[in-house]
Design an enzyme around this catalytic site. Structure first.
Site, PDB file in Angstrom:
ATOM      1  N   HIS A   1       0.877  -1.186   0.000  1.00  0.00           N
ATOM      2  CA  HIS A   1       0.000   0.000   0.000  1.00  0.00           C
ATOM      3  C   HIS A   1       0.911   1.232   0.000  1.00  0.00           C
ATOM      4  CE1 HIS A   1      -2.794   2.924   1.857  1.00  0.00           C
ATOM      5  NE2 HIS A   1      -3.766   2.120   1.478  1.00  0.00           N
TER       6      HIS A   1
ATOM      7  N   ASP B   1       2.838  -4.671   8.029  1.00  0.00           N
ATOM      8  CA  ASP B   1       1.637  -3.854   7.871  1.00  0.00           C
ATOM      9  C   ASP B   1       0.442  -4.790   8.052  1.00  0.00           C
ATOM     10  OD1 ASP B   1      -0.625  -2.671   6.839  1.00  0.00           O
ATOM     11  OD2 ASP B   1       0.352  -1.825   5.070  1.00  0.00           O
TER      12      ASP B   1
ATOM     13  N   GLN C   1      -4.842  -4.942   7.017  1.00  0.00           N
ATOM     14  CA  GLN C   1      -5.933  -5.786   6.489  1.00  0.00           C
ATOM     15  C   GLN C   1      -6.099  -7.087   7.257  1.00  0.00           C
ATOM     16  OE1 GLN C   1      -8.198  -4.857   4.508  1.00  0.00           O
ATOM     17  NE2 GLN C   1      -7.258  -2.980   3.735  1.00  0.00           N
TER      18      GLN C   1
ATOM     19  N   LYS D   1     -10.497  -0.171  10.699  1.00  0.00           N
ATOM     20  CA  LYS D   1     -10.763  -1.314   9.813  1.00  0.00           C
ATOM     21  C   LYS D   1     -11.190  -2.541  10.612  1.00  0.00           C
ATOM     22  CE  LYS D   1      -7.255   0.137   6.462  1.00  0.00           C
ATOM     23  NZ  LYS D   1      -7.974   0.606   5.286  1.00  0.00           N
TER      24      LYS D   1
ATOM     25  N   CYS E   1      -4.734   2.651  -3.601  1.00  0.00           N
ATOM     26  CA  CYS E   1      -3.412   3.032  -3.050  1.00  0.00           C
ATOM     27  C   CYS E   1      -2.362   1.959  -3.338  1.00  0.00           C
ATOM     28  CB  CYS E   1      -3.489   3.319  -1.550  1.00  0.00           C
ATOM     29  SG  CYS E   1      -4.519   4.710  -1.146  1.00  0.00           S
TER      30      CYS E   1
HETATM   31  C1  LIG Z   1      -2.565  -2.799   3.447  1.00  0.00           C
HETATM   32  C2  LIG Z   1      -2.848  -1.426   3.960  1.00  0.00           C
HETATM   33  N1  LIG Z   1      -1.864  -0.744   4.567  1.00  0.00           N
HETATM   34  C3  LIG Z   1      -2.063   0.492   5.062  1.00  0.00           C
HETATM   35  C4  LIG Z   1      -3.274   1.112   4.959  1.00  0.00           C
HETATM   36  C5  LIG Z   1      -3.424   2.491   5.517  1.00  0.00           C
HETATM   37  O1  LIG Z   1      -4.295   2.505   6.586  1.00  0.00           O
HETATM   38  P1  LIG Z   1      -4.724   3.879   7.276  1.00  0.00           P
HETATM   39  O2  LIG Z   1      -5.233   4.747   6.158  1.00  0.00           O
HETATM   40  O3  LIG Z   1      -5.793   3.497   8.233  1.00  0.00           O
HETATM   41  O4  LIG Z   1      -3.526   4.447   7.920  1.00  0.00           O
HETATM   42  C6  LIG Z   1      -4.319   0.461   4.325  1.00  0.00           C
HETATM   43  C7  LIG Z   1      -5.624   1.142   4.155  1.00  0.00           C
HETATM   44  O5  LIG Z   1      -6.380   0.862   3.272  1.00  0.00           O
HETATM   45  C8  LIG Z   1      -4.102  -0.848   3.810  1.00  0.00           C
HETATM   46  O6  LIG Z   1      -5.078  -1.511   3.195  1.00  0.00           O
END
Ligand SMILES: Cc1ncc(COP(=O)(O)O)c(C=O)c1O
Length: 412
Positions: free
Chosen positions: A129, A206, A209, A232, A370
């Protein structure tokens, strides 16, 4: 992960806990399949937030009055709740953040600035992401670092056979996602961490998800950092946490400066608190942290193994139904898979398809999610994504299939 009887849980009753699921959109019953972007919130979380503001609200740590001690106690108890949820050894290993993005930026700035030198390599993957990409690009530019990437195979899995040649001694950090937000791929965190550790690299996972969808045990994973977002996983927006192994967190300088994170301040110089408070400058998101703990309570009452099984079943059912439609290309591995399905319909651009679906009350997401480099890797401008959570049903997947079948006719 041990199998649990998904059947013994009363899933329809669970839906009743989410008032928003009774909403209608464009005159149709809402089908909310955008859970990878943000999940809905159960009444218990909403109630906790209200109770906090009605009975506990005060600033934390600094107050010598009753409300402040109530707020401080609830805030710190929430930290312990997060630590238990992740299998961390201590609450001191949990830093409250705004979410995954802030957690990763914290590591890049506090750990990266101190421990990385020009020429060092950061290993990432092609499926990251933007929030696990851009902070490293910024740091690389500032410090003269090099970025390297584990390629993604056509089936949506990482080319792990290439890891030995990628994990060279110049690699100081390996940062990767647990579950891909576009492909649904579940990466083998323990195995990746072990290989990184073998060459002395630090690991960051990370878990945006996965944190609300499956069991996580940071000690079994053997990683150094894990970042996730509360919104999430049934929690409020604006709150998340960063797990950092105690030894490494203690070695890091502050990230932001301000109140709450100091022991003493003179006009010229300051001494800082220990981790995790050293990384929480300013008034924190107290209500958010308490709401996150309530979300964890809610999720654990159902059980993460059962949630994983439920979501995996929905994802594989959705793939089966979507494959019935003409001109469908589905991305990512069949199994194991996270709670989402990304697809491309020959007849329509993802934005047009998502707008069409919205007219029937179906909330999908269309675009690059993203994941621009990943989309480029697959030669796509974007995909349409249906992402599920434990309150979604196979009947909703059937309704999605009908709507998309109409879309094929409409756009052909
Ligand atoms: C795999 C992954 N990493 C990071 C993020 C970023 O999360 P946040 O916008 O809550 O910081 C997302 C959000 O969609 C994501 O799907």
């Amino acid at each position: 992960m041990h199998q649990v009887a998904r059947e013994i849980i009363n899933w329809p009753a669970i839906r009743e806990d989410f008032p928003i699921l009774r909403e209608r959109a464009h005159g149709h019953p809402l089908i909310y399949f955008d859970n990878a972007a943000t999940s809905q919130k159960p009444r218990s979380v909403l109630d906790v937030l209200r109770r906090y503001y009605e009975h506990q609200n005060a600033n934390v740590h600094r107050g010598l009055h009753e409300l402040s001690s109530r707020a401080t106690e609830a805030y710190e108890k929430s930290r312990q709740r997060v630590a238990n949820y992740l299998g961390a050894a201590s609450a001191d290993e949990i830093v409250f953040t705004r979410g995954t993005t802030e957690g990763i930026n914290l590591v890049a700035q506090a750990w990266g600035q101190k421990f990385l030198r020009a020429g060092d390599v950061i290993l990432l993957t092609e499926m990251e992401h933007h929030s696990n990409l851009v902070p490293w690009q910024l740091l690389a530019e500032r410090l003269g670092l090099r970025l390297r990437f584990v390629p993604v195979r056509d089936d949506g899995t990482l080319a792990l056979d290439q890891l030995p040649s990628l994990l060279t001694p110049e690699v100081k950090l390996f940062a990767f996602t647990h579950v891909s937000n576009s492909l649904g791929t579940i990466n083998p965190v323990a195995e990746l961490s072990e290989q990184a550790r073998a060459i002395g690299a630090v690991t960051l996972v990370d878990a945006a998800q996965s944190a609300g969808h499956m069991p996580i045990d940071v000690q079994k994973w053997g990683c150094d950092f894990v970042a996730f977002s509360g919104h999430k996983m049934c929690g409020p927006t604006g709150i998340g946490a960063l797990y950092g192994r105690a030894e490494i967190l203690d070695s890091m300088p502050p990230y932001h400066g301000g109140g709450e994170m100091i022991v003493s301040v003179t006009l010229e110089k300051s001494a800082f608190k220990k981790a995790p408070h050293r990384f929480e400058a300013g008034t924190p998101n107290i209500a958010g942290a308490i709401g996150l703990a309530a979300a964890i309570d809610y999720i654990e009452q159902i059980g993460r193994a059962a949630i994983f099984e439920h979501d995996a079943h929905l994802a594989s059912y959705a793939i089966k139904r979507l494959e019935e439609l003409p001109g469908m290309r589905i991305l990512g591995p069949t199994s194991p898979r996270g709670a989402l399905v990304g697809f491309v319909m020959e007849a329509a651009h993802p934005h047009d398809l998502t707008t069409f679906a919205d007219q029937y009350g179906l909330a999908l997401r269309g675009g690059h999610h993203c994941n621009q480099p990943l989309m480029r890797r697959f030669g796509l401008p974007g995909t349409t994504r249906a992402s599920f959570y434990f309150y979604n049903t196979t009947e909703e997947v059937d309704r999605m299939t009908e709507i998309l079948r109409d879309a094929v006719r409409f756009f052909s």
